[in-house]
Scaffold this active site. Sequence first.
Site, short mmCIF file in Angstrom:
data_model
loop_
_atom_site.label_atom_id
_atom_site.label_comp_id
_atom_site.label_asym_id
_atom_site.label_seq_id
_atom_site.Cartn_x
_atom_site.Cartn_y
_atom_site.Cartn_z
N LEU A 6 0.87 -1.17 0.00
CA LEU A 6 0.00 0.00 0.00
C LEU A 6 0.91 1.22 0.00
CD1 LEU A 6 -2.74 -0.92 2.67
CD2 LEU A 6 -2.94 -1.03 0.19
N ASP A 7 0.51 2.25 -0.73
CA ASP A 7 1.30 3.47 -0.75
C ASP A 7 1.42 4.03 0.66
OD1 ASP A 7 1.39 3.17 -3.47
OD2 ASP A 7 -0.18 4.64 -3.88
N LYS A 8 2.41 4.87 0.87
CA LYS A 8 2.68 5.43 2.20
C LYS A 8 1.44 6.06 2.82
CE LYS A 8 5.64 8.86 4.50
NZ LYS A 8 6.74 9.83 4.32
N HIS A 23 0.85 2.79 -7.69
CA HIS A 23 0.00 3.98 -7.70
C HIS A 23 -1.19 3.83 -8.66
CE1 HIS A 23 2.57 6.15 -5.05
NE2 HIS A 23 3.51 6.45 -5.93
#
Length: 245
Positions: free
Chosen positions: A107-109, A194
């Site tokens: 998962l993105d930050k 993303h």
Amino acid sequence: MSTMRLDKYLSLAGIASRTETSKAVRGGEVLVDGTPAKKADMQVDPDTVSVIFKGQPVTYRQFTYILMHKPDGVVSATEDGREKTVLDLLPEELRRIRPALFPCGRLDKHTTGLMLLTNNGDLSHRLLSPTRHVDKTYVFTVKFPLSEEDVTALEAGVDIGGYVTAPCRVEPDEKDPNERGGSGRITLHEGKYHQIKLMMEARHNQITSLQRITFGPLVLDPALNAGEWRMLTEGEVAALEKAGG
């Protein structure tokens, strides 16, 4: 398998922390092969031992499976020299087990929500394989409300820079006249870098928040606050194995 400490055995089984094990042992609430345990650090063979913790039989797993509610600002990595990782949210005894734990997918930050941590590399590979079509559902908010044309385009697939996304399902929320942006759910089985952010940008929109709420058969536990975690149940592990084929 070699022997291990009783308190580590119970920790890896998701039953109790080392402190909780020590307290239960002092209270005579832990039976090892039918006999009350005298020390929390006694050695046991996980392949053959029978452990009863407060009246309940303990099942030891070869692999560890953790359901985490990933918070904002934490990276999906095993280590990072600058940022806090999802593994940093676990107690030391879990960070030290071997094979080592790792996040199944990323998962993105700034994306929050359901994160699976495991040390079962084979199952993780199968769950993440595009050929398995394991669905992931996200709750999103965007800068602008989604039009019918946006939904149709997103569901059919959009170009995110030389790659056309696979068909997905988009369920926008009804527009609140008092709200400026839009929101809804999106379900896809891909996991490009993303991807959802780029999909919305392809429709001249912008993600303002994103939270994963399902991964295959797993559902984000509403009892877990951001940064909290728990072991998967036996039923959840069985469902994951089925989803992995």
